[in-house]
Design a protein around this motif. Structure first.
Motif, PDB file in Angstrom:
ATOM      1  N   ILE A 154       0.775  -1.206  -0.034  1.00  0.00           N
ATOM      2  CA  ILE A 154      -0.015   0.032   0.013  1.00  0.00           C
ATOM      3  C   ILE A 154       0.934   1.234   0.085  1.00  0.00           C
ATOM      4  CG2 ILE A 154      -1.569   1.340   1.397  1.00  0.00           C
ATOM      5  CD1 ILE A 154      -3.190  -1.291   2.325  1.00  0.00           C
ATOM      6  N   PHE A 155       1.719   1.147   0.748  1.00  0.00           N
ATOM      7  CA  PHE A 155       2.878   2.259   0.951  1.00  0.00           C
ATOM      8  C   PHE A 155       3.657   2.747  -0.263  1.00  0.00           C
ATOM      9  CE2 PHE A 155       1.281   1.479   5.066  1.00  0.00           C
ATOM     10  CZ  PHE A 155       0.883   2.632   5.536  1.00  0.00           C
ATOM     11  N   GLU A 156       3.709   1.759  -1.224  1.00  0.00           N
ATOM     12  CA  GLU A 156       4.552   1.925  -2.481  1.00  0.00           C
ATOM     13  C   GLU A 156       3.543   2.682  -3.530  1.00  0.00           C
ATOM     14  OE1 GLU A 156       7.562   1.349  -3.215  1.00  0.00           O
ATOM     15  OE2 GLU A 156       7.713   0.874  -1.106  1.00  0.00           O
ATOM     16  N   VAL A 157       2.281   2.394  -3.082  1.00  0.00           N
ATOM     17  CA  VAL A 157       1.527   2.909  -4.467  1.00  0.00           C
ATOM     18  C   VAL A 157       0.640   4.289  -4.029  1.00  0.00           C
ATOM     19  CG1 VAL A 157       0.763   0.881  -5.511  1.00  0.00           C
ATOM     20  CG2 VAL A 157      -0.516   1.782  -3.576  1.00  0.00           C
ATOM     21  N   ILE A 158       0.454   4.915  -2.686  1.00  0.00           N
ATOM     22  CA  ILE A 158      -0.057   6.103  -2.379  1.00  0.00           C
ATOM     23  C   ILE A 158       0.992   7.171  -2.402  1.00  0.00           C
ATOM     24  CG2 ILE A 158      -1.594   4.853  -0.550  1.00  0.00           C
ATOM     25  CD1 ILE A 158       0.165   5.973   1.539  1.00  0.00           C
ATOM     26  N   PRO A 159       0.115   8.447  -2.793  1.00  0.00           N
ATOM     27  CA  PRO A 159       1.112   9.378  -2.873  1.00  0.00           C
ATOM     28  C   PRO A 159       1.777   9.786  -1.836  1.00  0.00           C
ATOM     29  CG  PRO A 159      -1.100  10.019  -3.090  1.00  0.00           C
ATOM     30  CD  PRO A 159      -0.975   8.518  -3.076  1.00  0.00           C
ATOM     31  N   SER A 160       3.078  10.760  -1.670  1.00  0.00           N
ATOM     32  CA  SER A 160       3.630  10.914  -0.596  1.00  0.00           C
ATOM     33  C   SER A 160       4.408   9.869   0.377  1.00  0.00           C
ATOM     34  CB  SER A 160       3.079  12.182  -0.001  1.00  0.00           C
ATOM     35  OG  SER A 160       2.201  11.744   0.868  1.00  0.00           O
ATOM     36  N   GLY A 161       4.372   8.578  -0.171  1.00  0.00           N
ATOM     37  CA  GLY A 161       4.766   7.484   0.626  1.00  0.00           C
ATOM     38  C   GLY A 161       6.124   7.233   0.859  1.00  0.00           C
ATOM     39  N   ASP A 162       6.893   8.205   0.414  1.00  0.00           N
ATOM     40  CA  ASP A 162       8.306   7.918   0.323  1.00  0.00           C
ATOM     41  C   ASP A 162       8.837   8.335   1.770  1.00  0.00           C
ATOM     42  OD1 ASP A 162      10.996   8.073   0.613  1.00  0.00           O
ATOM     43  OD2 ASP A 162      10.957   8.973  -1.424  1.00  0.00           O
ATOM     44  N   PRO A 163       9.046   7.552   2.642  1.00  0.00           N
ATOM     45  CA  PRO A 163       9.533   7.710   4.021  1.00  0.00           C
ATOM     46  C   PRO A 163      10.739   8.694   4.160  1.00  0.00           C
ATOM     47  CG  PRO A 163       9.852   5.589   3.664  1.00  0.00           C
ATOM     48  CD  PRO A 163       9.441   5.741   2.341  1.00  0.00           C
ATOM     49  N   ALA A 164      11.674   8.504   3.423  1.00  0.00           N
ATOM     50  CA  ALA A 164      12.790   9.278   3.464  1.00  0.00           C
ATOM     51  C   ALA A 164      12.486  10.869   3.350  1.00  0.00           C
ATOM     52  CB  ALA A 164      13.852   9.061   2.307  1.00  0.00           C
ATOM     53  N   ILE A 165      11.728  11.262   2.514  1.00  0.00           N
ATOM     54  CA  ILE A 165      11.220  12.811   2.485  1.00  0.00           C
ATOM     55  C   ILE A 165      10.628  13.075   3.789  1.00  0.00           C
ATOM     56  CG2 ILE A 165       9.995  14.401   1.411  1.00  0.00           C
ATOM     57  CD1 ILE A 165      10.242  12.936  -0.949  1.00  0.00           C
ATOM     58  N   THR A 206      20.914  14.875   2.187  1.00  0.00           N
ATOM     59  CA  THR A 206      20.295  14.553   3.293  1.00  0.00           C
ATOM     60  C   THR A 206      19.283  13.358   2.979  1.00  0.00           C
ATOM     61  OG1 THR A 206      20.303  16.724   4.060  1.00  0.00           O
ATOM     62  CG2 THR A 206      19.367  14.939   5.478  1.00  0.00           C
ATOM     63  N   ILE A 207      18.520  13.571   2.069  1.00  0.00           N
ATOM     64  CA  ILE A 207      17.376  12.585   1.625  1.00  0.00           C
ATOM     65  C   ILE A 207      17.922  11.113   1.201  1.00  0.00           C
ATOM     66  CG2 ILE A 207      15.459  12.195   0.280  1.00  0.00           C
ATOM     67  CD1 ILE A 207      14.642  15.031   0.621  1.00  0.00           C
ATOM     68  N   ALA A 208      19.124  11.665   0.358  1.00  0.00           N
ATOM     69  CA  ALA A 208      19.743  10.323  -0.166  1.00  0.00           C
ATOM     70  C   ALA A 208      20.336   9.721   0.568  1.00  0.00           C
ATOM     71  CB  ALA A 208      20.751  10.891  -1.493  1.00  0.00           C
ATOM     72  N   ALA A 209      20.998  10.249   1.805  1.00  0.00           N
ATOM     73  CA  ALA A 209      21.725   9.514   2.832  1.00  0.00           C
ATOM     74  C   ALA A 209      20.896   8.641   3.842  1.00  0.00           C
ATOM     75  CB  ALA A 209      22.498  10.671   3.671  1.00  0.00           C
ATOM     76  N   ILE A 210      19.614   9.311   4.045  1.00  0.00           N
ATOM     77  CA  ILE A 210      18.588   8.524   4.831  1.00  0.00           C
ATOM     78  C   ILE A 210      18.026   7.533   3.757  1.00  0.00           C
ATOM     79  CG2 ILE A 210      16.225   8.633   5.634  1.00  0.00           C
ATOM     80  CD1 ILE A 210      16.684  11.610   5.970  1.00  0.00           C
ATOM     81  N   ARG A 211      17.997   7.478   2.608  1.00  0.00           N
ATOM     82  CA  ARG A 211      17.491   6.316   1.746  1.00  0.00           C
ATOM     83  C   ARG A 211      18.522   5.447   1.784  1.00  0.00           C
ATOM     84  NH1 ARG A 211      15.504   9.681  -2.793  1.00  0.00           N
ATOM     85  NH2 ARG A 211      13.269   9.502  -2.529  1.00  0.00           N
ATOM     86  N   ARG A 212      19.755   5.447   1.834  1.00  0.00           N
ATOM     87  CA  ARG A 212      20.826   4.521   1.914  1.00  0.00           C
ATOM     88  C   ARG A 212      20.978   3.970   3.131  1.00  0.00           C
ATOM     89  NH1 ARG A 212      23.983   7.944  -0.904  1.00  0.00           N
ATOM     90  NH2 ARG A 212      24.885   8.792   0.959  1.00  0.00           N
ATOM     91  N   GLN A 232      11.394  19.394   6.873  1.00  0.00           N
ATOM     92  CA  GLN A 232      11.542  20.393   6.239  1.00  0.00           C
ATOM     93  C   GLN A 232      12.677  20.945   5.727  1.00  0.00           C
ATOM     94  OE1 GLN A 232       8.580  22.612   8.245  1.00  0.00           O
ATOM     95  NE2 GLN A 232       6.964  22.373   6.713  1.00  0.00           N
ATOM     96  N   ASN A 233      12.941  21.590   4.597  1.00  0.00           N
ATOM     97  CA  ASN A 233      14.161  22.253   4.078  1.00  0.00           C
ATOM     98  C   ASN A 233      15.348  21.147   4.124  1.00  0.00           C
ATOM     99  OD1 ASN A 233      12.600  24.604   4.319  1.00  0.00           O
ATOM    100  ND2 ASN A 233      13.107  24.764   6.418  1.00  0.00           N
ATOM    101  N   ALA A 234      15.067  19.919   3.868  1.00  0.00           N
ATOM    102  CA  ALA A 234      16.355  19.146   3.953  1.00  0.00           C
ATOM    103  C   ALA A 234      16.859  19.064   2.446  1.00  0.00           C
ATOM    104  CB  ALA A 234      15.669  17.373   3.944  1.00  0.00           C
TER     105      ALA A 234
END
Lengths: 316, 349
Positions: A26-37, A48-54, A42-44
């Motif tokens: 479900i969280f792959e298909v809903i909008p704004s599902g990306d947890p990293a963001i 930073t986002i890429a680092a969190i993803r990794r 805010q203001n990241a």
């Protein structure tokens, strides 16, 4: 019995696996599902986002992420994305509240259903029965949170005879545990028992005309014994599945609104917070926990069914 | 001495939306101690309604019951439920049709018997259990100890009916009401069950009211027969009289429709034309007039005198004279209403 346990365990595992996959997807298909963001705040910066993803592995394939998540579920080491605490320990904290809530509500439900259902069947067609039919229809169409809110206003705010919410551990003060839970119990039990008392009434009226009830009367048994041992005994069989699954729903954290209205920090409220924060790990674990309660209780219901009705066989 | 059971002018009326339904329209009979009376009639003749009224088990709440039912001098019409509760099971026991639905499906056979014993006697559960096993053995159930722990669906049809009889006998009743006890059982089992009832009656001096639609089975076991039609008894007498010297055209029809092994199989089984009817209050003539091929004007104008004595203990209600009866009751040399091949009957076998 053994083959029943083996088959049930296997089919339950399949159900739980399916639930886990669906919930995760479900969280792959809903909008704004990306947890990293969301985790980056805010203001990241993109870095930073890429680092969190990794660090959290969000850059890997969805199947990879699912498998590593399930590994964490099995080791009990699931960490929330929002507040970085262990999800399983959060559920464990909420469990006593939810367990108390569910147990009390189902006990009241059974008591109310028996009284109202039998009273309705005994007085069927007469004034008492008609009033009961009207009241139970009203009761079952009123959501429990409405009943809860009205009860809170009348008994906690105006009359001030009961506390307005919160939870006290049974071990700390049993009396306070009872008074704090009384209103939530009633709010949950009223709509459920209004429905199941009507089912019980109909089932009783069906069975009253059965041949074996006439035989019971022909044996010279008292009216109450005929009613309880022969009519009620057989009429309760269909109720077992209703009560069993209602209990599973409550135990699995289904009382989200009531836990919120009465400020009870149970599994239901935790589920509500997880959904509000779109927190995948906690939602997944809460959902699996709820599904597990349903799967387990429905197996218990089947065993009870076979115990109550010898014509039902578990095997085959 | 007064008979064990005496029913006088019993009337049972059910109120329904389409007006009153008269299930029983004035029935009188009596049963002596140790006697077996068979009440025979088609479905809707009021035989079961009459029998159930005796023990106060008429199903509909709307039933209106008039007349008198005296059991051991005790009036049972309008008796309190507490009176019935004392009598039911203890003094008057009932064996119902279709034991699969008449026995509680979720209670063990033994416990069903124990429950009845303990409703009437102050004895321990273990003692009652022991007696239940003895009773099951007595009615010819093999391995009674094991069968007492069975549920009804685990037994065969004949076995279930035997268990039902064991339960009925558990408190040594004076009167056994057997309501179509063999309906739905295998033909071979039917006779065994009736013989079992007859044997127990002789051993225990039990009076039996056997309700059945099958006049054929009655001859072997009953002492007296009452033939019911349309809520009334149209003929009653000793079993030998009914079989050898039947008086009422309806009885002729019933006797004619019993299959016989010595009759050629190619012939159609004779049937009584038309459908059975419930009692119509507005009816002026004889209850059986509509279906009777021997009907004449009088039959439609007024009912015949109720149960006129034709010979010792043999009564009937019919307008035909004895001479007319003698000349008309034989069809192809056998009792019957109409000759076989012309009637719309069903094939034998």
């Amino acid at each position: 019995m053994l083959s029943f346990i083996v088959r049930r365990t296997f089919s339950s595992a399949v159900v739980l696996a399916a639930v886990s996959v669906l919930t995760f997807m479900i969280f792959e298909v809903i909008p704004s599902g990306d947890p990293a963001i969301r985790m980056a705040g805010q203001n990241a910066t993109p870095e930073t986002i890429a680092a969190i993803r990794r660090t959290w592995g969000f850059n890997r394939s969805i199947w990879h992420q699912y498998i590593s998540m399930m590994q964490k579920v099995f080791t009990g080491n699931v960490i929330s994305y929002t507040d970085q605490v262990n999800v399983v320990s959060q559920i464990e904290r909420g469990l006593p509240v939810t367990l108390s809530l569910a147990l009390g509500a189902i006990v009241l439900t059974i008591a109310f259903s028996l009284c109202l259902g039998m009273l309705g069947a005994v007085t069927s067609g007469r004034v008492t029965d008609r009033i009961l039919m009207f009241l139970t229809l009203t009761g079952l169409s009123t959501p429990s949170y409405v009943i809860g809110a009205i009860a809170l206003y009348l008994l906690a705010y105006r009359a001030q005879v009961l506390p307005s919410g919160g939870y006290v551990h049974f071990g700390t003060d049993p009396a306070a545990w009872f008074t704090h839970l009384l209103l939530p119990w009633l709010s949950l039990a009223i709509p459920i028992s209004c429905l199941s008392s009507r089912v019980l009434r109909a089932s009783l009226l069906d069975n009253v005309n059965e041949d074996f009830v006439r035989t019971a009367r022909a044996k010279g048994l008292s009216r109450s014994r005929v009613l309880v041992r022969h009519v009620l005994r057989t009429s309760l069989i269909p109720l077992v599945s209703i009560w069993g699954l209602d209990f599973a729903g409550l135990l699995g954290g289904g009382a989200i609104l009531i836990e919120t209205v009465f400020n009870l920090h149970g599994v239901g409220q935790y589920a509500a917070e997880s959904v509000a924060g779109l927190d995948v790990p906690s939602i997944l674990v809460v959902t699996l926990y709820g599904a597990f309660a349903v799967v387990l209780l429905s197996a218990v219901v089947d065993v009870l069914y076979a115990a109550l009705d010898p014509r039902v066989r578990l095997d085959g | 001495m007064a008979p064990l059971l005496e029913v006088r002018d019993l009337r049972v009326t059910f109120a329904s939306e389409g007006g009153d339904v008269h299930a029983v329209g004035g029935v009188s009979f009596s049963i002596e101690e140790g006697e077996m009376l068979a009440v025979v009639g088609e479905s809707g003749s009021g035989k079961t309604a009459s029998a159930m009224t005796i023990v106060g088990l008429t199903r509909a709440r709307s039933a209106r019951i008039e007349g008198s039912v005296r059991f051991r001098e005790l009036e049972l019409v309008d008796a309190a439920e507490s009176v019935f509760r004392r009598i039911r099971g203890a003094e008057v026991a009932v064996v119902f049709q279709d034991p699969l639905s008449a026995l509680n499906p979720v209670q063990r056979i033994g416990n069903q018997i124990v429950e009845q014993i303990r409703a009437h006697e102050r004895i321990s559960r273990a003692e009652a259990q022991k007696r239940a096993v003895e009773l099951l053995a007595r009615v010819g159930i093999p391995e009674p100890r094991r069968r007492a722990r069975s549920f009804p669906h685990e037994l065969s049809g004949g076995m279930r009916q035997r268990a039902m009889i064991a339960m009925a006998l558990s408190c040594s009743p004076r009167l056994l009401i057997a309501d179509e006890p063999t309906t739905g059982l295998d033909v071979t089992v039917q006779m065994q069950i009736l013989e079992e009832i007859d044997e127990l009656r002789r051993e225990l001096g039990l009076a039996v009211l056997l309700v059945t639609h099958d006049l054929g089975v009655v001859g072997e076991v009953a002492d007296r027969v009452a033939v019911m039609y349309g809520g009334e008894i149209v003929e009653t007498g000793d079993v030998s009289e009914i079989f050898e010297n039947p008086m009422h055209p309806y009885t002729w029809g019933l006797l004619g429709s019993i299959p016989k092994v010595d009759r050629p199989r190619t012939r159609r089984l004779p049937a009584i034309p038309g459908q059975s009817q419930s009692v119509e209050p507005s009816r002026e003539g004889c209850v059986f007039a509509r279906r009777c091929p021997h009907r004449f004007e009088r039959c439609d104008q007024a009912p015949p005198s109720r149960l006129v004595q034709r010979s010792a203990g043999h009564f009937e209600s019919c307008w035909l004279t004895l001479a007319e009866k003698r000349s008309r009751r034989l069809v192809n040399g056998e009792f019957g209403l109409v000759s076989g091949p012309e009637s719309a009957g069903r094939d034998v076998g």
